[in-house]
Design an enzyme around this catalytic site. Structure first.
Site, mmCIF file in Angstrom:
data_model
loop_
_atom_site.group_PDB
_atom_site.id
_atom_site.type_symbol
_atom_site.label_atom_id
_atom_site.label_comp_id
_atom_site.label_asym_id
_atom_site.label_seq_id
_atom_site.Cartn_x
_atom_site.Cartn_y
_atom_site.Cartn_z
ATOM 1 N N GLU A 120 -15.096 0.746 14.183
ATOM 2 C CA GLU A 120 -13.725 0.298 14.442
ATOM 3 C C GLU A 120 -13.177 0.745 15.802
ATOM 4 O OE1 GLU A 120 -10.979 0.429 11.067
ATOM 5 O OE2 GLU A 120 -12.610 1.114 9.776
ATOM 6 N N LYS A 134 -4.480 -3.669 5.720
ATOM 7 C CA LYS A 134 -3.560 -4.596 5.048
ATOM 8 C C LYS A 134 -2.786 -5.465 6.046
ATOM 9 C CE LYS A 134 -1.790 -1.211 2.377
ATOM 10 N NZ LYS A 134 -2.885 -0.238 2.355
ATOM 11 N N HIS A 168 1.520 10.030 2.239
ATOM 12 C CA HIS A 168 1.406 9.812 0.798
ATOM 13 C C HIS A 168 0.999 11.103 0.105
ATOM 14 C CE1 HIS A 168 0.567 5.191 0.747
ATOM 15 N NE2 HIS A 168 1.848 5.463 0.613
ATOM 16 N N PRO A 204 -2.642 11.290 -1.551
ATOM 17 C CA PRO A 204 -3.150 10.305 -0.604
ATOM 18 C C PRO A 204 -4.323 9.556 -1.248
ATOM 19 C CG PRO A 204 -4.099 12.442 -0.127
ATOM 20 C CD PRO A 204 -3.132 12.649 -1.285
ATOM 21 N N SER A 205 -4.747 8.432 -0.630
ATOM 22 C CA SER A 205 -5.916 7.765 -1.217
ATOM 23 C C SER A 205 -7.216 8.367 -0.682
ATOM 24 C CB SER A 205 -5.847 6.254 -1.009
ATOM 25 O OG SER A 205 -5.527 5.953 0.305
ATOM 26 N N TYR A 206 -7.156 9.164 0.403
ATOM 27 C CA TYR A 206 -8.335 9.942 0.826
ATOM 28 C C TYR A 206 -7.838 11.253 1.424
ATOM 29 C CZ TYR A 206 -7.056 7.401 5.079
ATOM 30 O OH TYR A 206 -6.342 6.842 6.115
ATOM 31 N N HIS A 250 -3.485 11.929 7.198
ATOM 32 C CA HIS A 250 -3.132 10.720 7.944
ATOM 33 C C HIS A 250 -1.668 10.389 7.677
ATOM 34 C CE1 HIS A 250 -4.559 9.477 3.952
ATOM 35 N NE2 HIS A 250 -3.784 8.419 4.068
#
Lengths: 318, 318
Positions: free
Chosen positions: A166, A188, A249, A252-254, A258
């Protein structure tokens, strides 16, 4: 397509391409949708006008997702002029109608997964969500061991930080190993319009899992992300800080620190008060008390099938 | 209604009831929508499949609101069996289509305001939103004088507390003058399903405008609202505290302290991190520091036409 006077089609219709699910490429006269037998509704999104259905095409499991399409501005005049109206209610200056539109101006986006595995079905099934209140002690006794046991991979994050993946998507980078970060668009966001702007700042440090690990030691990192992230977004997209929602978050999702930057006018998934923490609040809380996120009870939602929820239930915390 | 082969109607169609806007009741052969000339789009809700349009019916200003209807479970089988599919994409087990449905199974809810005043148009016009960061000092110098000058009426709140209005809607009451409150459904909730449960606890005390006025003195009030509110909702609706999001707004929409109880699974308007403050966080913050909400900078969104935004701009704070 022909319709009779009251608008219902009497013939079973065919798809333009009639390759039936599970028929190993053999052509069939039936469409996967007209042939679909409904087993149950997995999820019903009345607000978004979407529905997720589990069923069978012949003997194959399948998931069908229907979503009404946004109302197009470019065909709006045609829509209004060529539709039929049924009056429902009239009161003073207000009246309401049911509008019946020509089918080609009012399509429904249809996604078919066929054959669908159990994993597909589970993914689309609406899951109950529960609010958990995690004390600092709960974090250390339940959540941290759970995270460590799961050994969630963050290899994809390291690939971004090391430019192995990326690299062409990076909008801004501060390479400082302590206070630096990489800023790039979230997946997203398709980057086609600013209304749903969504970027992520991923820190170079690899020793901060989440909000729970933050102390006043991290204030230079957090204030740096805030100011340089906001500057980069202003320069790159012309969006000023007063139009941004900047938050973390928890959970967090990971588990690699971040920060989310989303357009204030975009109702981004996960920006609800039960999961999001404004970066400006986090900074102030750490300025007042270095151990704020070490000690506080933090509330967050967990899906019914989340392993962490099972841990909290087992410990009698829910 | 008759359609030709490619689905477009060629005749201008009539409404079932042909009373044209502004024609003082005289019957007309034109429908208010087919006769509608579009001036501009006021708001475009792609996620909700809705659009707000400003235009003219003859010489009258009018607003037309279109909203696609939720996909109905009771007509789903008929929809799938009687529709025409156009293949868009096929990849492995996934395929996507555009589905053209019989018009009577795919209606669009239409609301007409005609004649529409400038106030109607302004109400529906999408307004830019800005994030303001208000320090404690800003509150005392700008916001508090603004609130006092506006003298927003809370008579309707007093009517509820005194049982002069909505007495039949009260779900629970604790009459204590210091720690008591009235719990009743918010107007946005039609009480027909629990998915979008939304109740408000309005305190009996009349000396607390908002979050900004709270100190540790108010902890008995806040913990009482939390425990008795949650109990009442469990008893009345069978919904446990782990399924609730309990929060205050800042800025609130009226300056008499109240607490929101919404279903965790309902994406309630105003539950975003930029406006909502979890009651559990408020309680902990006041336990740690009685002057937390007196001193902190608080971020909140303001619409472009909000008088308070003008105050912040004039003071050079934005």
């Amino acid at each position: 397509m022909a319709e009779n006077e009251n608008g219902s089609a009497t013939k079973r219709l065919k798809t333009d391409t009639e390759n039936e699910c599970g028929d190993s490429g053999e052509l069939s006269s039936e469409s996967p949708v007209s042939d679909f037998e409904i087993t149950r509704i997995l999820r019903d999104g009345a607000r978004e006008k979407t529905i997720f259905i589990h069923g069978k095409v012949k003997d194959q499991d399948a998931v069908v997702i229907l979503e009404k399409t946004p109302i197009r501005q470019d065909t709006l005049s045609e829509l209004l002029k060529s539709s039929h109206l049924k009056l429902e209610m009239k009161n003073d200056v207000y009246s309401t109608y049911q509008l019946q539109a020509p089918a080609h101006l009012n399509e429904i986006k249809t996604t078919v997964v066929c054959p669908a595995t159990e994993k597909h079905v589970k993914k689309y099934l609406h899951q109950e969500v529960f609010l958990v209140e995690e004390s600092g002690e709960d974090y250390r006794n339940l959540t941290l061991p759970y995270i460590n046991n799961q050994s969630f991979s963050v290899q994809w994050v390291h690939n971004i930080l090391e430019k192995k993946a990326e690299a062409d998507r990076v909008v801004f980078e501060d390479p400082d190993p302590d206070t630096g970060f990489v800023l790039l668009p979230d997946f997203k966001w398709d980057q086609k319009q600013l209304q749903d702007l969504y970027l992520l700042a991923i820190v170079h440090r690899r020793d901060v899992k989440s909000l729970r690990d933050l102390t006043s030691e991290h204030l230079p990192l957090l204030t740096n992300i805030r100011s340089k992230g906001e500057n980069a977004i202003r320069q790159q997209y012309g969006v000023p800080p007063s139009k941004l929602r900047v938050y973390l978050h928890y959970q967090p999702s990971y588990y690699h620190l971040h920060v989310h930057f989303t357009s204030l006018e975009y109702d981004a998934p996960g920006c609800g008060v039960e999961r999001a923490h404004l970066l400006s609040d986090v900074i102030q809380n750490l300025q007042a008390d270095s151990s704020y996120y070490h000690n506080r009870s933090l509330a967050f939602p967990l899906r019914a099938d989340d392993g962490l929820l099972a841990m909290f239930k087992k410990a009698g915390k829910l």
